[in-house]
Design a protein around this motif. Structure first.
Motif, PDB file in Angstrom:
ATOM      1  N   UNK A 210    -103.270  16.209  54.619  1.00  0.00           N
ATOM      2  CA  UNK A 210    -102.878  17.555  54.214  1.00  0.00           C
ATOM      3  C   UNK A 210    -103.734  18.537  55.012  1.00  0.00           C
ATOM      4  N   UNK A 211    -103.096  19.219  55.923  1.00  0.00           N
ATOM      5  CA  UNK A 211    -103.819  20.166  56.771  1.00  0.00           C
ATOM      6  C   UNK A 211    -104.271  21.363  55.946  1.00  0.00           C
ATOM      7  N   UNK A 212    -105.397  21.932  56.336  1.00  0.00           N
ATOM      8  CA  UNK A 212    -105.931  23.088  55.613  1.00  0.00           C
ATOM      9  C   UNK A 212    -104.942  24.241  55.567  1.00  0.00           C
ATOM     10  N   UNK A 213    -104.151  24.407  56.607  1.00  0.00           N
ATOM     11  CA  UNK A 213    -103.190  25.516  56.633  1.00  0.00           C
ATOM     12  C   UNK A 213    -102.065  25.321  55.618  1.00  0.00           C
ATOM     13  N   UNK A 214    -101.833  24.070  55.170  1.00  0.00           N
ATOM     14  CA  UNK A 214    -100.783  23.781  54.193  1.00  0.00           C
ATOM     15  C   UNK A 214    -101.250  23.980  52.753  1.00  0.00           C
ATOM     16  N   UNK A 215    -102.558  23.941  52.522  1.00  0.00           N
ATOM     17  CA  UNK A 215    -103.109  23.943  51.165  1.00  0.00           C
ATOM     18  C   UNK A 215    -102.612  25.098  50.291  1.00  0.00           C
TER      19      UNK A 215
ATOM     20  N   UNK B  28    -114.751  23.453  44.003  1.00  0.00           N
ATOM     21  CA  UNK B  28    -113.336  23.079  44.059  1.00  0.00           C
ATOM     22  C   UNK B  28    -112.666  23.288  42.704  1.00  0.00           C
ATOM     23  N   UNK B  29    -111.435  23.727  42.751  1.00  0.00           N
ATOM     24  CA  UNK B  29    -110.625  23.908  41.550  1.00  0.00           C
ATOM     25  C   UNK B  29    -109.939  22.582  41.218  1.00  0.00           C
ATOM     26  N   UNK B  30    -109.525  22.386  39.946  1.00  0.00           N
ATOM     27  CA  UNK B  30    -108.856  21.125  39.576  1.00  0.00           C
ATOM     28  C   UNK B  30    -107.627  20.813  40.433  1.00  0.00           C
ATOM     29  N   UNK B  31    -106.819  21.831  40.769  1.00  0.00           N
ATOM     30  CA  UNK B  31    -105.640  21.555  41.593  1.00  0.00           C
ATOM     31  C   UNK B  31    -106.043  21.122  43.002  1.00  0.00           C
ATOM     32  N   UNK B  32    -107.115  21.682  43.515  1.00  0.00           N
ATOM     33  CA  UNK B  32    -107.589  21.275  44.836  1.00  0.00           C
ATOM     34  C   UNK B  32    -108.043  19.817  44.810  1.00  0.00           C
ATOM     35  N   UNK B  33    -108.738  19.437  43.738  1.00  0.00           N
ATOM     36  CA  UNK B  33    -109.148  18.040  43.582  1.00  0.00           C
ATOM     37  C   UNK B  33    -107.928  17.128  43.487  1.00  0.00           C
ATOM     38  N   UNK B  34    -106.917  17.582  42.762  1.00  0.00           N
ATOM     39  CA  UNK B  34    -105.685  16.809  42.609  1.00  0.00           C
ATOM     40  C   UNK B  34    -104.986  16.645  43.956  1.00  0.00           C
ATOM     41  N   UNK B  35    -104.900  17.712  44.721  1.00  0.00           N
ATOM     42  CA  UNK B  35    -104.276  17.658  46.043  1.00  0.00           C
ATOM     43  C   UNK B  35    -105.008  16.644  46.919  1.00  0.00           C
ATOM     44  N   UNK B  36    -106.332  16.690  46.893  1.00  0.00           N
ATOM     45  CA  UNK B  36    -107.130  15.734  47.680  1.00  0.00           C
ATOM     46  C   UNK B  36    -106.882  14.300  47.232  1.00  0.00           C
ATOM     47  N   UNK B  37    -106.886  14.074  45.910  1.00  0.00           N
ATOM     48  CA  UNK B  37    -106.716  12.717  45.381  1.00  0.00           C
ATOM     49  C   UNK B  37    -105.340  12.157  45.711  1.00  0.00           C
ATOM     50  N   UNK B  38    -104.296  12.959  45.546  1.00  0.00           N
ATOM     51  CA  UNK B  38    -102.945  12.491  45.832  1.00  0.00           C
ATOM     52  C   UNK B  38    -102.773  12.254  47.329  1.00  0.00           C
ATOM     53  N   UNK B  39    -103.333  13.127  48.134  1.00  0.00           N
ATOM     54  CA  UNK B  39    -103.276  12.927  49.577  1.00  0.00           C
ATOM     55  C   UNK B  39    -103.910  11.602  49.989  1.00  0.00           C
ATOM     56  N   UNK B  40    -105.078  11.302  49.394  1.00  0.00           N
ATOM     57  CA  UNK B  40    -105.740  10.019  49.698  1.00  0.00           C
ATOM     58  C   UNK B  40    -104.916   8.839  49.183  1.00  0.00           C
ATOM     59  N   UNK B  41    -104.402   8.951  47.956  1.00  0.00           N
ATOM     60  CA  UNK B  41    -103.640   7.845  47.358  1.00  0.00           C
ATOM     61  C   UNK B  41    -102.389   7.521  48.161  1.00  0.00           C
ATOM     62  N   UNK B  42    -101.772   8.553  48.737  1.00  0.00           N
ATOM     63  CA  UNK B  42    -100.539   8.354  49.507  1.00  0.00           C
ATOM     64  C   UNK B  42    -100.786   8.229  51.010  1.00  0.00           C
ATOM     65  N   UNK B  43    -102.058   8.242  51.403  1.00  0.00           N
ATOM     66  CA  UNK B  43    -102.417   8.244  52.829  1.00  0.00           C
ATOM     67  C   UNK B  43    -101.666   9.357  53.555  1.00  0.00           C
ATOM     68  N   UNK B  44    -101.646  10.525  52.923  1.00  0.00           N
ATOM     69  CA  UNK B  44    -100.918  11.665  53.429  1.00  0.00           C
ATOM     70  C   UNK B  44    -101.909  12.742  53.859  1.00  0.00           C
TER      71      UNK B  44
END
Length: 59
Positions: free
Chosen positions: A20-25, A2-18
């Motif tokens: 994020x579909x794979x097609x949106x990544x 995983x790249x740092x931005x991918x980790x960030x996307x995952x973390x923010x998605x979890x923090x916001x209970x949001x």
């Protein structure tokens, strides 16, 4: 790996209970890359210590 931005996307998605579909990544990642480039330009722009904020005019 995983790249740092991918980790960030995952973390923010979890923090916001949001979910994020794979097609949106790719779009989310592209938006973050552009936003970070613009933020870097603003951050690196030096201002003189005597610089004053611009006046705000409203109608």
């Amino acid at each position: 790996m995983a790249e740092p931005l991918d980790d960030y996307i995952d973390a923010v998605g979890r923090a916001l209970s949001l979910p994020i579909e794979d097609s949106w990544r790719p779009a989310v990642r592209a938006n973050l890359e552009v936003s970070l480039k613009m933020a870097k330009l603003v951050d690196e722009f030096s201002l003189a210590d005597e610089a004053e904020p611009a006046s705000v005019f409203t109608a």
